[in-house]
Design a protein around this motif. Structure first.
Motif, mmCIF file in Angstrom:
data_model
loop_
_atom_site.group_PDB
_atom_site.id
_atom_site.type_symbol
_atom_site.label_atom_id
_atom_site.label_comp_id
_atom_site.label_asym_id
_atom_site.label_seq_id
_atom_site.Cartn_x
_atom_site.Cartn_y
_atom_site.Cartn_z
ATOM 1 N N LEU A 1 0.859 -1.142 0.157
ATOM 2 C CA LEU A 1 -0.148 -0.116 -0.213
ATOM 3 C C LEU A 1 0.597 1.581 -0.182
ATOM 4 C CD1 LEU A 1 -2.856 0.667 0.232
ATOM 5 C CD2 LEU A 1 -2.481 1.392 2.780
ATOM 6 N N ILE A 2 0.866 1.855 -1.100
ATOM 7 C CA ILE A 2 1.344 3.252 -1.467
ATOM 8 C C ILE A 2 1.004 4.526 -0.496
ATOM 9 C CG2 ILE A 2 2.656 4.794 -3.125
ATOM 10 C CD1 ILE A 2 3.622 1.711 -3.216
ATOM 11 N N LYS A 3 2.300 5.049 0.282
ATOM 12 C CA LYS A 3 1.610 6.343 0.797
ATOM 13 C C LYS A 3 2.242 7.215 0.582
ATOM 14 C CE LYS A 3 1.709 6.268 5.483
ATOM 15 N NZ LYS A 3 1.525 6.471 6.880
ATOM 16 N N LYS A 4 3.287 7.970 -0.188
ATOM 17 C CA LYS A 4 3.842 8.812 -0.536
ATOM 18 C C LYS A 4 5.079 8.317 -1.806
ATOM 19 C CE LYS A 4 4.698 11.830 3.331
ATOM 20 N NZ LYS A 4 5.431 12.060 4.408
ATOM 21 N N ILE A 5 5.009 9.740 -2.311
ATOM 22 C CA ILE A 5 5.349 9.234 -3.890
ATOM 23 C C ILE A 5 6.082 11.010 -4.398
ATOM 24 C CG2 ILE A 5 3.658 7.736 -5.094
ATOM 25 C CD1 ILE A 5 2.477 9.684 -6.436
ATOM 26 N N LEU A 6 7.382 10.300 -4.921
ATOM 27 C CA LEU A 6 7.658 11.257 -5.910
ATOM 28 C C LEU A 6 7.134 11.388 -7.114
ATOM 29 C CD1 LEU A 6 10.328 13.861 -4.930
ATOM 30 C CD2 LEU A 6 11.715 12.248 -6.190
ATOM 31 N N LEU A 7 7.378 12.580 -7.321
ATOM 32 C CA LEU A 7 6.711 12.496 -9.658
ATOM 33 C C LEU A 7 7.182 13.679 -9.862
ATOM 34 C CD1 LEU A 7 3.699 12.217 -11.186
ATOM 35 C CD2 LEU A 7 3.004 14.355 -10.027
ATOM 36 N N GLU B 1 11.794 21.348 -19.076
ATOM 37 C CA GLU B 1 11.543 21.527 -18.377
ATOM 38 C C GLU B 1 11.762 20.178 -16.738
ATOM 39 O OE1 GLU B 1 9.137 24.611 -15.090
ATOM 40 O OE2 GLU B 1 9.215 24.486 -17.508
ATOM 41 N N VAL B 2 12.397 20.260 -15.829
ATOM 42 C CA VAL B 2 11.862 18.626 -15.147
ATOM 43 C C VAL B 2 11.623 19.926 -14.094
ATOM 44 C CG1 VAL B 2 12.813 16.767 -13.865
ATOM 45 C CG2 VAL B 2 13.602 18.206 -15.973
ATOM 46 N N GLU B 3 10.264 19.334 -13.568
ATOM 47 C CA GLU B 3 9.221 19.687 -12.075
ATOM 48 C C GLU B 3 9.593 18.222 -10.926
ATOM 49 O OE1 GLU B 3 4.983 21.142 -10.971
ATOM 50 O OE2 GLU B 3 5.801 21.335 -12.892
ATOM 51 N N GLU B 4 10.205 18.281 -10.069
ATOM 52 C CA GLU B 4 9.670 17.148 -8.961
ATOM 53 C C GLU B 4 8.432 17.930 -7.733
ATOM 54 O OE1 GLU B 4 13.658 14.785 -8.998
ATOM 55 O OE2 GLU B 4 13.311 16.433 -7.525
ATOM 56 N N ARG B 5 8.035 17.056 -7.721
ATOM 57 C CA ARG B 5 6.979 16.981 -6.659
ATOM 58 C C ARG B 5 6.710 15.869 -5.532
ATOM 59 N NH1 ARG B 5 1.639 19.593 -8.351
ATOM 60 N NH2 ARG B 5 1.370 20.854 -6.612
ATOM 61 N N GLU B 6 6.761 16.034 -4.233
ATOM 62 C CA GLU B 6 6.447 15.084 -3.617
ATOM 63 C C GLU B 6 4.830 15.179 -2.829
ATOM 64 O OE1 GLU B 6 7.624 13.987 0.508
ATOM 65 O OE2 GLU B 6 8.979 14.435 0.030
ATOM 66 N N LEU B 7 4.137 13.687 -3.290
ATOM 67 C CA LEU B 7 2.503 14.126 -2.896
ATOM 68 C C LEU B 7 2.318 12.614 -1.963
ATOM 69 C CD1 LEU B 7 0.468 15.066 -4.706
ATOM 70 C CD2 LEU B 7 0.548 12.605 -6.271
ATOM 71 N N ASP B 8 1.790 12.504 -0.798
ATOM 72 C CA ASP B 8 1.000 12.490 -0.188
ATOM 73 C C ASP B 8 -0.158 11.306 -0.848
ATOM 74 O OD1 ASP B 8 0.364 10.949 2.034
ATOM 75 O OD2 ASP B 8 0.234 12.544 3.614
ATOM 76 N N VAL B 9 -0.308 10.199 -0.712
ATOM 77 C CA VAL B 9 -1.347 10.002 -2.368
ATOM 78 C C VAL B 9 -2.284 9.311 -1.098
ATOM 79 C CG1 VAL B 9 -1.939 7.637 -3.824
ATOM 80 C CG2 VAL B 9 0.181 8.967 -3.689
ATOM 81 N N GLU B 10 -1.928 9.384 0.482
ATOM 82 C CA GLU B 10 -2.822 8.459 1.226
ATOM 83 C C GLU B 10 -3.394 10.139 1.397
ATOM 84 O OE1 GLU B 10 -2.887 6.199 5.773
ATOM 85 O OE2 GLU B 10 -1.154 7.364 5.023
ATOM 86 N N GLN B 11 -2.993 11.352 1.912
ATOM 87 C CA GLN B 11 -3.784 12.154 2.138
ATOM 88 C C GLN B 11 -4.353 13.451 1.133
ATOM 89 O OE1 GLN B 11 -1.334 15.538 2.749
ATOM 90 N NE2 GLN B 11 -2.032 16.581 3.724
#
Length: 119
Positions: free
Chosen positions: A46-52, A61-71
C-alpha cells in the motif's frame, strides 16, 4: 549491473497523448501495517508517498513534487464522497524503487481530479 536487474527506461516513463510531458513515479513510503487479504492479486503493498517527476519535452524543464497519496485520497473522499485511485501496487510492478508506467494513472487519478497535478 547484471541483465536481470536492468530496467528499461520506457517501462518506467509514461507520456501524454501529444508527448508534451513525461512522468516518472518513485515510491517513497509504503504502509507497513496494511494487510492485503486478497491473495488472488499476489503480494501487494500500500503506497503512502510518492515522488512525482514531470519532464516537459518542449522546454526540457523538470518538475519534482512529493505527493502524499494517502492524504489526497482522504481529501477526495471528503469532498467528493468516493475515490477512484488504487494505492495497492503489486511488488512485481515496482522496479528499482520506481513504479511502472501502466500503474501511474491508478495512483494519480485523485490528484488529477482535484487539480493538484495538472497534466
Amino acid at each position: 549491473m547484471s541483465y536481470d536487474r536492468f530496467v528499461d527506461e520506457r517501462l518506467l516513463t509514461s507520456r501524454d497523448a501529444l508527448n508534451r510531458f513525461q512522468i516518472k513515479i518513485k515510491m517513497l513510503e509504503i504502509d507497513e501495517g496494511a494487510r492485503d487479504f486478497s491473495h488472488r492479486f499476489g503480494q501487494r503493498v500500500l503506497i503512502k508517498k510518492i515522488l512525482l517527476t514531470i519532464k516537459y519535452t518542449q522546454t526540457e524543464e523538470v518538475e519534482e513534487r512529493e505527493l502524499d497519496v494517502e492524504q489526497v485520497e482522504a481529501r477526495m473522499k471528503k469532498e467528493r464522497l468516493f475515490s477512484s485511485s488504487n494505492r495497492w501496487i503489486s511488488s512485481s510492478e515496482i522496479k528499482n524503487g520506481y513504479i511502472i508506467a501502466s500503474r501511474h494513472l491508478d495512483l494519480l487519478a485523485d490528484a488529477i481530479a482535484l487539480d493538484i497535478v495538472k497534466v
